[in-house]
Motif scaffolding. Structure first.
Motif, PDB file in Angstrom:
ATOM      1  N   GLY A  27      20.060  18.367  13.715  1.00 56.55           N
ATOM      2  CA  GLY A  27      18.686  18.845  13.591  1.00 56.55           C
ATOM      3  C   GLY A  27      17.978  19.009  14.933  1.00 56.55           C
ATOM      4  N   VAL A  57      15.417  20.541   9.950  1.00 54.96           N
ATOM      5  CA  VAL A  57      15.117  19.397   9.073  1.00 54.96           C
ATOM      6  C   VAL A  57      14.165  19.812   7.948  1.00 54.96           C
ATOM      7  N   VAL A 112      15.314  12.150  11.006  1.00 56.03           N
ATOM      8  CA  VAL A 112      15.464  13.120   9.911  1.00 56.03           C
ATOM      9  C   VAL A 112      14.885  12.567   8.615  1.00 56.03           C
TER      10      VAL A 112
END
Ligand code: PMM
Length: 284
Positions: A121, A128, A174
């Motif tokens: 990410g 994300v 995340v």
């Protein structure tokens, strides 16, 4: 059993370490570059991997080998989406290997069920949010930067402790970004900003990485560190395609150490390895 490997919400549960077969729709991947660049060849390859024992197939359109420069977005989409669509239509559990949110989004719409982002990410701030909104599983790999210069980042005091800490902070990030922990898979990122001794230490300490509490994906297939081991002190490494027995050895060890899945180019030897590891686990 599932306490050993963990379970990933949104994916089937396998009673052993799962086998993820790789289809690189690229002209230049170090391991199989050019072989599945043609769309039909890539689709056939994905189906062959399933016939050979793959539980899921990872489709990627961008080489991440050390020194590789980035492919542009349109080209990545052109490579990946038709292959994802056709394999998903055949009932294959498809994962998309991409650092781009736009590619992930389009691949999910085409039938992919898992996003595998080697940057976890970091490469694309939109990744994300896209994965969180889609409510799909997400592979977060340990990553320190793009392939152009990643070798210069392969500097560690204690590689296991540092990878553990960096993965933990990505996991927290995340989750803070809205991806539920039950959907997250962690990956030590063998060969990414790592020298052979770092990769070997990480494989030797997989159990410590399991302390992060999420399933682990281990992707050793054909990587440089295996070439270095096989070469010995003086020799030159065998070509990537001659590293499948070495890959299967790592698959057996990873399975025994509780990896959730192994990602490999040639599935047959690894499918055998994880089944033997499972039988030994059952006999323990
Ligand atoms: N390695 C490659 C590509 N994708 N994905 C994950 N999750 N982990 C990896 O270690 C990884 C990956 C590079 O290998 P390839 O391009 O030859 O398949």
């Amino acid at each position: 059993m599932s306490t050993l490997r963990g379970r990933v919400a949104g994916l089937p549960e396998w009673d052993r370490c799962a086998v993820m077969g790789v289809v690189n729709v690229t002209p230049d991947s170090f391991s199989d570059g050019g072989r599945w660049f043609d769309r039909d060849a890539a689709i056939k390859r994905g189906l062959d991997l399933v016939a050979g024992g793959a539980d899921l197939v990872d489709v990627g359109g961008e080489s991440t080998r050390p020194g590789a420069t980035r492919v542009d977005e349109d080209e990545e989409l052109r490579r990946v989406i038709p292959v994802v669509r056709d394999l998903a239509a055949e009932g294959v559990v498809v994962s998309v290997d991409t650092m781009r949110a736009s590619v992930a989004e389009r691949a999910l719409a085409a039938g992919a069920v898992l996003v595998n982002d080697v940057s976890g990410g970091l490469a694309d701030p939109a990744m994300v949010p896209v994965v969180a909104a889609a409510e799909v599983p997400f592979v977060v790999m340990h990553w320190r930067g793009f392939s152009e210069d990643m070798n210069s980042r392969a500097v560690y005091g204690d590689v296991v402790a540092e990878v553990l800490a960096e993965l933990r902070s990505r996991l927290d990030a995340v989750v803070a970004g809205g991806i539920t922990p039950e959907r997250i898979v962690l990956d030590p990122g063998l060969g990414f900003a790592k020298q052979a001794e770092h990769d070997l230490a990480l494989v030797a300490h997989l159990r410590e990485l399991r302390s992060l509490g999420r399933p682990l994906l281990v992707a050793a297939s054909r990587k440089r560190f295996l070439g270095r081991v096989l070469a010995g002190a003086e020799g030159s490494p065998p070509p990537a395609r001659e590293r499948d027995a070495a890959t299967a050895a790592v698959s057996a060890i990873a399975a025994r150490e509780g990896a959730w899945a192994v990602r490999v180019h040639e599935v047959r030897p690894t499918a055998d390895a994880v089944r033997v590891a499972r039988a030994i686990e059952a006999a323990a």
